[in-house]
Scaffold this motif. Sequence first.
Motif, PDB file in Angstrom:
ATOM      1  N   THR A  29       0.828  -1.205   0.000  1.00  0.00           N
ATOM      2  CA  THR A  29       0.000   0.000   0.000  1.00  0.00           C
ATOM      3  C   THR A  29       0.864   1.256   0.000  1.00  0.00           C
ATOM      4  N   VAL A  30       1.895   1.277   0.821  1.00  0.00           N
ATOM      5  CA  VAL A  30       2.789   2.437   0.874  1.00  0.00           C
ATOM      6  C   VAL A  30       3.497   2.628  -0.462  1.00  0.00           C
ATOM      7  N   ARG A  31       3.941   1.533  -1.034  1.00  0.00           N
ATOM      8  CA  ARG A  31       4.617   1.610  -2.334  1.00  0.00           C
ATOM      9  C   ARG A  31       3.685   2.170  -3.404  1.00  0.00           C
ATOM     10  N   GLU A  32       2.431   1.724  -3.382  1.00  0.00           N
ATOM     11  CA  GLU A  32       1.452   2.223  -4.356  1.00  0.00           C
ATOM     12  C   GLU A  32       1.188   3.715  -4.160  1.00  0.00           C
ATOM     13  N   GLU A  33       1.073   4.143  -2.900  1.00  0.00           N
ATOM     14  CA  GLU A  33       0.815   5.556  -2.610  1.00  0.00           C
ATOM     15  C   GLU A  33       1.995   6.430  -3.036  1.00  0.00           C
ATOM     16  N   LEU A  34       3.208   5.938  -2.795  1.00  0.00           N
ATOM     17  CA  LEU A  34       4.385   6.742  -3.109  1.00  0.00           C
ATOM     18  C   LEU A  34       4.652   6.844  -4.600  1.00  0.00           C
ATOM     19  N   THR A  35       4.239   5.847  -5.368  1.00  0.00           N
ATOM     20  CA  THR A  35       4.592   5.822  -6.788  1.00  0.00           C
ATOM     21  C   THR A  35       3.444   6.190  -7.715  1.00  0.00           C
ATOM     22  N   ASN A  36       2.294   6.531  -7.177  1.00  0.00           N
ATOM     23  CA  ASN A  36       1.143   6.887  -8.008  1.00  0.00           C
ATOM     24  C   ASN A  36       1.162   8.390  -8.283  1.00  0.00           C
ATOM     25  N   ASP A  37       1.394   8.756  -9.530  1.00  0.00           N
ATOM     26  CA  ASP A  37       1.467  10.174  -9.873  1.00  0.00           C
ATOM     27  C   ASP A  37       0.160  10.703 -10.471  1.00  0.00           C
ATOM     28  N   MET A  69       4.934  20.324  -9.183  1.00  0.00           N
ATOM     29  CA  MET A  69       6.021  19.718  -9.937  1.00  0.00           C
ATOM     30  C   MET A  69       7.074  19.135  -8.997  1.00  0.00           C
ATOM     31  N   GLU A  70       7.266  19.780  -7.863  1.00  0.00           N
ATOM     32  CA  GLU A  70       8.188  19.224  -6.861  1.00  0.00           C
ATOM     33  C   GLU A  70       7.655  17.880  -6.346  1.00  0.00           C
ATOM     34  N   ARG A  71       6.339  17.805  -6.103  1.00  0.00           N
ATOM     35  CA  ARG A  71       5.742  16.530  -5.675  1.00  0.00           C
ATOM     36  C   ARG A  71       5.867  15.477  -6.766  1.00  0.00           C
ATOM     37  N   LEU A  72       5.663  15.873  -8.021  1.00  0.00           N
ATOM     38  CA  LEU A  72       5.788  14.933  -9.133  1.00  0.00           C
ATOM     39  C   LEU A  72       7.222  14.419  -9.256  1.00  0.00           C
ATOM     40  N   ARG A  73       8.162  15.312  -9.033  1.00  0.00           N
ATOM     41  CA  ARG A  73       9.571  14.912  -9.063  1.00  0.00           C
ATOM     42  C   ARG A  73       9.851  13.899  -7.950  1.00  0.00           C
ATOM     43  N   GLU A  74       9.253  14.133  -6.785  1.00  0.00           N
ATOM     44  CA  GLU A  74       9.432  13.209  -5.656  1.00  0.00           C
ATOM     45  C   GLU A  74       8.826  11.832  -5.966  1.00  0.00           C
ATOM     46  N   VAL A  75       7.653  11.804  -6.603  1.00  0.00           N
ATOM     47  CA  VAL A  75       7.024  10.541  -6.996  1.00  0.00           C
ATOM     48  C   VAL A  75       7.916   9.793  -7.975  1.00  0.00           C
ATOM     49  N   ARG A  76       8.468  10.499  -8.926  1.00  0.00           N
ATOM     50  CA  ARG A  76       9.346   9.837  -9.906  1.00  0.00           C
ATOM     51  C   ARG A  76      10.629   9.335  -9.263  1.00  0.00           C
ATOM     52  N   ARG A  77      11.113  10.063  -8.270  1.00  0.00           N
ATOM     53  CA  ARG A  77      12.304   9.590  -7.554  1.00  0.00           C
ATOM     54  C   ARG A  77      11.996   8.279  -6.841  1.00  0.00           C
ATOM     55  N   TRP A  78      10.807   8.202  -6.219  1.00  0.00           N
ATOM     56  CA  TRP A  78      10.414   6.953  -5.559  1.00  0.00           C
ATOM     57  C   TRP A  78      10.267   5.828  -6.575  1.00  0.00           C
ATOM     58  N   ARG A  79       9.699   6.151  -7.746  1.00  0.00           N
ATOM     59  CA  ARG A  79       9.549   5.119  -8.782  1.00  0.00           C
ATOM     60  C   ARG A  79      10.917   4.590  -9.212  1.00  0.00           C
ATOM     61  N   GLU A  81      13.583   4.595  -7.358  1.00  0.00           N
ATOM     62  CA  GLU A  81      14.132   3.861  -6.223  1.00  0.00           C
ATOM     63  C   GLU A  81      13.562   2.451  -6.137  1.00  0.00           C
ATOM     64  N   PHE A  82      12.291   2.287  -6.499  1.00  0.00           N
ATOM     65  CA  PHE A  82      11.661   0.964  -6.471  1.00  0.00           C
ATOM     66  C   PHE A  82      11.908   0.190  -7.759  1.00  0.00           C
ATOM     67  N   GLY A  83      12.661   0.772  -8.711  1.00  0.00           N
ATOM     68  CA  GLY A  83      12.963   0.072  -9.951  1.00  0.00           C
ATOM     69  C   GLY A  83      11.821   0.068 -10.937  1.00  0.00           C
TER      70      GLY A  83
END
Length: 98
Positions: A29-37, A69-79, A81-83
């Motif tokens: 669930t956390v992974r889905e929340e962090l990577t959903n843009d 855009m800063e939040r979107l950048r953060e989501v992409r960074r998490w993506r 990181e999770f490969g």
Amino acid sequence: MGLLKHLLFWPVTGPEFLVKFALDKVHGTVREELTNDEAVKEELLALQMRLELGEIDETEYLRQEGLLMERLREVRRWREEFGMGTAGGPVRVARDNY
């Protein structure tokens, strides 16, 4: 044999199995929340609509767009990181706009 083994040893292995199951669900669930843009993209569209309707001025639009855009950048960074793939490429925002 696998089912019988699980039933016989359930009092010993059951709590460990349940804790592991719960932690796996939380991790997913956390992974889905962090990577959903999608939510950020919807907010960007709503912000653009507010600008076009005249509800906000250009300065406020640029300020809020920079934050999104800063939040979107953060989501992409998490993506990354999770490969997971990042279809949109890098997110760039001029720092002096907000």
